[in-house]
Design a protein around this motif. Structure first.
Motif, PDB file in Angstrom:
ATOM      1  N   VAL A  65       0.894  -1.111  -0.138  1.00  0.00           N
ATOM      2  CA  VAL A  65      -0.157  -0.180  -0.034  1.00  0.00           C
ATOM      3  C   VAL A  65       0.842   1.349  -0.025  1.00  0.00           C
ATOM      4  CG1 VAL A  65      -1.588   1.244   1.527  1.00  0.00           C
ATOM      5  CG2 VAL A  65      -1.921  -1.240   1.005  1.00  0.00           C
ATOM      6  N   LEU A  66       1.862   1.284   0.772  1.00  0.00           N
ATOM      7  CA  LEU A  66       2.852   2.503   0.913  1.00  0.00           C
ATOM      8  C   LEU A  66       3.425   2.625  -0.166  1.00  0.00           C
ATOM      9  CD1 LEU A  66       4.190   2.156   4.517  1.00  0.00           C
ATOM     10  CD2 LEU A  66       2.339   3.580   3.852  1.00  0.00           C
ATOM     11  N   ASP A  67       3.900   1.346  -0.893  1.00  0.00           N
ATOM     12  CA  ASP A  67       4.749   1.511  -2.110  1.00  0.00           C
ATOM     13  C   ASP A  67       3.813   2.111  -3.218  1.00  0.00           C
ATOM     14  OD1 ASP A  67       7.131   0.656  -0.920  1.00  0.00           O
ATOM     15  OD2 ASP A  67       6.715  -1.467  -1.908  1.00  0.00           O
ATOM     16  N   LEU A  68       2.770   1.710  -3.372  1.00  0.00           N
ATOM     17  CA  LEU A  68       1.771   2.075  -4.303  1.00  0.00           C
ATOM     18  C   LEU A  68       1.398   3.658  -4.375  1.00  0.00           C
ATOM     19  CD1 LEU A  68      -0.965  -0.720  -4.546  1.00  0.00           C
ATOM     20  CD2 LEU A  68       0.767  -0.381  -6.253  1.00  0.00           C
TER      21      LEU A  68
ATOM     22  N   CYS B  47      -6.991  -0.544  -0.390  1.00  0.00           N
ATOM     23  CA  CYS B  47      -6.524   0.326   0.810  1.00  0.00           C
ATOM     24  C   CYS B  47      -5.650   1.663   0.243  1.00  0.00           C
ATOM     25  CB  CYS B  47      -5.682  -0.597   1.390  1.00  0.00           C
ATOM     26  SG  CYS B  47      -6.368  -1.857   2.523  1.00  0.00           S
ATOM     27  N   ALA B  48      -5.005   1.420  -0.837  1.00  0.00           N
ATOM     28  CA  ALA B  48      -4.193   2.450  -1.199  1.00  0.00           C
ATOM     29  C   ALA B  48      -5.024   3.644  -1.765  1.00  0.00           C
ATOM     30  CB  ALA B  48      -3.147   2.157  -2.379  1.00  0.00           C
ATOM     31  N   GLU B  49      -6.037   3.077  -2.402  1.00  0.00           N
ATOM     32  CA  GLU B  49      -7.122   4.054  -3.193  1.00  0.00           C
ATOM     33  C   GLU B  49      -7.865   4.883  -2.241  1.00  0.00           C
ATOM     34  OE1 GLU B  49      -7.679   1.682  -7.524  1.00  0.00           O
ATOM     35  OE2 GLU B  49      -8.781   1.359  -5.855  1.00  0.00           O
ATOM     36  N   VAL B  50      -8.251   4.124  -1.248  1.00  0.00           N
ATOM     37  CA  VAL B  50      -9.297   4.850  -0.013  1.00  0.00           C
ATOM     38  C   VAL B  50      -8.228   5.721   0.558  1.00  0.00           C
ATOM     39  CG1 VAL B  50     -10.669   4.381   2.044  1.00  0.00           C
ATOM     40  CG2 VAL B  50     -10.861   3.070  -0.071  1.00  0.00           C
ATOM     41  N   LEU B  51      -6.959   5.105   0.834  1.00  0.00           N
ATOM     42  CA  LEU B  51      -6.069   6.124   1.794  1.00  0.00           C
ATOM     43  C   LEU B  51      -5.810   7.410   1.184  1.00  0.00           C
ATOM     44  CD1 LEU B  51      -3.482   3.509   3.569  1.00  0.00           C
ATOM     45  CD2 LEU B  51      -5.345   5.099   4.750  1.00  0.00           C
TER      46      LEU B  51
END
Length: 488
Positions: free
Chosen positions: A21-24, A252-256
């Motif tokens: 997620v952090l990488d994306l 998760c990445a898109e929502v964050l």
């Protein structure tokens, strides 16, 4: 009820997904950010790369996760329906955007209308295990996008005193409905004090792109003080990775990304982490809302939200069946149960939906209300204390009457430990046959008819309703909102 006992992911697996997620967010970012939000994000520490993708530094992501609200009150129109969201407290409600509804008289699917929105709201208002009303059908009898959003808001507000949610298409719709929300709340500025309408924002177009108009709506809604349901709804195998773990990470990445933008606008915003990855049947590419994979995806997303300690939402109960039948009950049962036991704050689309969100039926709301009660009872779990694990109680019965039927503990516990369904039939076969051998769907139809014939909420004063009708293009006739109208 507090969930979280079911964990489909191990601790190291959660950490591995979080790393992706952090990488994306840091190394890939999202494209198509609006100019207004880009300016805010860059000022907060984000950067736009040469391809125009907005990247989110790891430190900023972790900082927003650390300081965002862990819990908040999701207000009902009536304070009796206020919900505390967060801390793995499990709630269930409606959701979806079905373009069709099974006609109650004919049993055939037809296009849904504003009147259907209102009738479903009235029904949900009387079903205790459905905790909020997120509009579940699209009013196909409206002519413009603005009319759709205004009339959807009006129908939801008029039909229930529970918290409502509406998917606003753009910022113009958000600004247009604010006077309506204020009027129902009691006057200018009153809605902000107790915001009872959530803006549903599909702020991304997976994979990893912002949705321009929805981002404008997001910005306007946060500024208006509305709770925000930040939805990323990629479809595994199509707009999200076919690998379930990858689909969870992308969601998760898109929502964050949306949550970070909301916090940049207002650090005190009520953001709801709504990871909604759906499943494709990879033989056809069609969505499969009732699959076992969908149950796992939603539960895993709830577990990731618990890892971040964020108020969250996942989808469950989106059966592929077109009828309230065995397939429907089975698919709803396991998808909702896994999400609930994983500790989802809000389980959306858990009542009434059919055909992978393409349809709905009135009797399913009543049937699903019964099902939700049983599922929530399982989340409550087994109480272990001095009273429930009591040597004296067992000894008294064994040495006395030989049964527990008349024991004081039984009378007490029958009210606190046991749930009694309204529709599910527990009578003997002979008693059921003597009573007409009716199935659950018939009983549900009776319940729907009884509620919709008599229950016409009157929490909006006549003077306020006239004010709204003078100010907005309301297409639901006033006579349709009174008992004895000949419809039900």
């Amino acid at each position: 009820m507090v969930g979280g006992r079911y964990r489909p992911l191990t601790g190291p697996e959660v950490e591995r997904i979080h790393t992706l997620v952090l990488d994306l967010l840091a190394d890939l970012g999202l494209s198509q950010i609006t100019p207004s939000l880009e300016a805010r994000a860059v000022a907060a520490g984000c950067e736009v790369d040469g391809a125009g993708r907005l990247r989110f530094p790891r430190a900023l992501v972790e900082d927003v996760i650390a300081r965002t609200r862990r819990k908040f009150t999701l207000h009902g129109i009536d304070p009796a329906h206020d919900l505390e969201i967060g801390g793995q407290r499990v709630h269930a409600g409606t959701g979806g955007a079905a373009p069709t509804i099974m006609d109650f008289a004919s049993g055939k699917y037809r296009e849904s209308t504003v009147a259907d929105l209102y009738d479903i709201a009235r029904l949900v208002d009387r079903l205790d295990n459905i905790h909020w009303y997120h509009r579940s059908v699209v009013a196909r009898d409206t002519k413009t996008i603005l009319d759709l959003d205004i009339n959807t808001t009006y129908a939801c507000l008029s039909g229930t005193t529970k918290s409502i949610a509406v998917s606003y298409t753009d910022s113009a719709s958000v600004r247009a409905v604010m006077p309506m929300l204020d009027a129902v709340a009691g006057g200018e500025g009153k809605f902000r004090e107790r915001p009872f309408c959530t803006a549903v924002c599909c702020h991304v177009v997976p994979p990893m792109r912002f949705a321009t108009e929805s981002c404008d709506a997001l910005e306007a809604a946060v500024e208006a003080g509305m709770p925000i349901l930040l939805v990323a709804a990629g479809q595994a195998g199509a707009t999200a990775p076919a690998a379930l773990a990858g689909a969870v990470a992308q969601a998760c990445a898109e929502v964050l990304a949306g949550l970070i933008l909301c916090n940049i606008i207002d650090p005190n915003c009520r953001g709801i982490f709504a990871t909604w990855p759906f499943v494709s049947d990879l033989r056809t590419g069609a969505m499969s809302g009732g699959s076992g994979e969908q149950a796992l995806l939603s539960a895993a997303c709830a577990q990731m939200a618990a890892f971040y300690d964020l108020p969250n939402s996942v989808p469950a109960g989106m059966t592929d069946s077109k009828l309230p039948d065995m397939q429907s009950g089975g698919e709803k049962g396991y998808t909702i149960s896994l999400a609930a036991h994983a500790g989802a704050s809000m389980i959306h689309e858990s009542a009434g939906m059919h055909g992978s969100l393409m349809g709905t039926s009135f009797e399913s709301y009543a049937l699903d209300n019964d099902l939700l009660g049983a599922i929530l009872r399982t989340v409550k779990g087994v109480e272990v204390n001095e009273d429930t694990v009591n040597f004296e109680v067992i000894r008294d019965v064994v040495l006395g009457e030989g049964h527990y039927l008349g024991h004081p503990q039984t009378y007490t516990r029958m009210k606190t430990d046991y749930l009694y369904p309204q529709i599910a039939d527990r009578r003997s076969i002979s008693a059921w046959e003597e009573a007409g051998a009716r199935d659950a769907r018939e009983i549900a139809r009776d319940q729907v008819s009884a509620i919709l014939a008599d229950h016409y909420p009157s929490h909006i004063p006549e003077a306020v309703d006239r004010q709204l009708r003078d100010a907005f293009n309301i297409i639901l006739p006033r006579d349709r909102m009174r008992a004895g109208n000949g419809i039900w």
